[in-house]
Design an enzyme around this catalytic site. Structure first.
Site: not given
Ligand code: NAD
Length: 312
Positions: A192, A261
């Site tokens: 990844k 990040k």
């Molecule tokens: P996001 O910020 O939209 O969602 C994260 C969620 O986690 C939020 O709702 C937040 O309130 C919650 N959160 C944060 N800390 C928390 C805690 N301690 N306890 C409970 N809830 C908590 O992020 P995302 O875009 O969904 O990405 C999540 C992960 O997936 C990241 O590591 C990102 O790099 C990865 N990712 C994202 C994408 C994308 O297109 N958005 C694609 C592939 C991978």
């Protein structure tokens, strides 16, 4: 049916009460109902799994209830009831804090699956802790963005024991279209991070190419139509231009700060492997600057605005 009344057999979870119901059942605790986690958890609900959603901001839990999920209320409920704990959280620290709290409570389920993009070293540490509790641990980062999460067509790259991967496969099948066992714990994340390195480079290439077009009297749409049939075509160009830059859409999608990040994590991985990533170092510095200038909360495609603004 009580959530605990499920058994794992023949690669699927089924009701333990002898019901003839064919649908596999498992109780899932899904932590992190964000841009990715919410549609992933919803797809599991729609496939017949009982899913408890837990999120830091409680409005997301209420939204999840409206999609047919259940509110977890607390992490301890997930520790107690979930057969499979899934996390999709922004930063390595979030994953470390949440899983450490769960380990302290004691986990009754069989699997932890982390979909977040974090570091291979953190997975190694978490896998060791899970093994001490008798829990299988898989790092399963995803690619394909929110569109892939919505459609259940993510690419899932999964590190961990093969037997644990095979047991979890029915769940992955709900979420993704390309599902690969990449090797031992942490290897999914290595794949990844290499992906994210390329996403960063492609994002910079798209931004600078469009800026060059603007300053050279070349129409963006015409350029995109030509290049999308040429060697310069990329999934990132296909994502960033029509859906975000041309549509003047800035909200993530995938936040620029999350890509920064990932570039930092890829840099760490490269440092460990003694690979210099020279071009990437410059691109990472540009993303740091963009983040400091306030673009971090926008979609990563806003790197085009940063690049254009810097030189206008
Ligand atoms: P996001 O910020 O939209 O969602 C994260 C969620 O986690 C939020 O709702 C937040 O309130 C919650 N959160 C944060 N800390 C928390 C805690 N301690 N306890 C409970 N809830 C908590 O992020 P995302 O875009 O969904 O990405 C999540 C992960 O997936 C990241 O590591 C990102 O790099 C990865 N990712 C994202 C994408 C994308 O297109 N958005 C694609 C592939 C991978």
């Amino acid at each position: 049916m009580e959530p605990a009344d499920t058994i794992y057999t023949n690669g699927k979870w089924f009701p333990a009460n002898g019901s003839k119901r064919r649908k596999p059942m498992a109780v899932i605790g899904f932590i992190g109902l964000g841009n990715m986690g919410m549609p992933m958890a919803r797809n599991l609900v729609q496939s017949g799994y009982l899913v408890y959603g837990f999120n830091r901001s409680k409005k997301k839990e209420e939204a999840f209830e409206e999609l047919g999920g259940r509110k977890a209320e607390s992490l301890s409920l997930i520790a107690e009831k979930a057969d499979v704990i899934m996390t999709c959280l922004p930063e390595p620290k979030d994953v470390q804090d949440v899983l450490s709290e769960l380990f302290e409570m004691g986990i009754s389920g069989s699997h932890i699956i982390d979909f977040s993009t974090v570091s291979p070293a953190l997975h190694k540490e978490m896998k060791e802790k899970a093994a001490r509790e008798g829990v299988e641990y898989l790092d399963a980062p995803v690619s394909g963005g929110t569109a892939g999460a919505e459609a259940g067509t993510l690419a899932i790259m999964c590190g961990g024991e093969e037997s644990a991967f095979e047991k979890a496969r029915p769940l992955f099948d709900v979420l993704g279209a390309t599902i690969t066992h990449t090797g031992p714990a942490g290897s999914g994340t290595k794949v990844k991070l290499i992906n994210q390195y390329m996403v960063g480079m492609h994002t910079a290439a798209v931004a600078e190419a469009l800026h060059l077009a603007d300053e050279s009297g070349i129409d963006q749409k015409m350029l995109y139509d030509v290049l999308s049939q040429s060697f310069a075509q990329s999934k990132i160009f296909d994502r960033h231009y029509p859906d975000f830059i041309a549509a003047k859409r800035e909200e993530p999608g995938f936040a620029l700060s999350l890509l920064l990040k990932d570039l930092n994590l890829a840099g760490e991985m490269a440092g460990n492997a003694e690979v210099p990533l020279e071009a990437g170092r410059k691109v990472k510095e540009m993303f740091e600057d963009a983040d400091q200038q306030g673009y971090g909360g926008k979609d990563m495609s806003a790197f085009y605005q940063y690049t254009s603004g810097k030189h206008s």
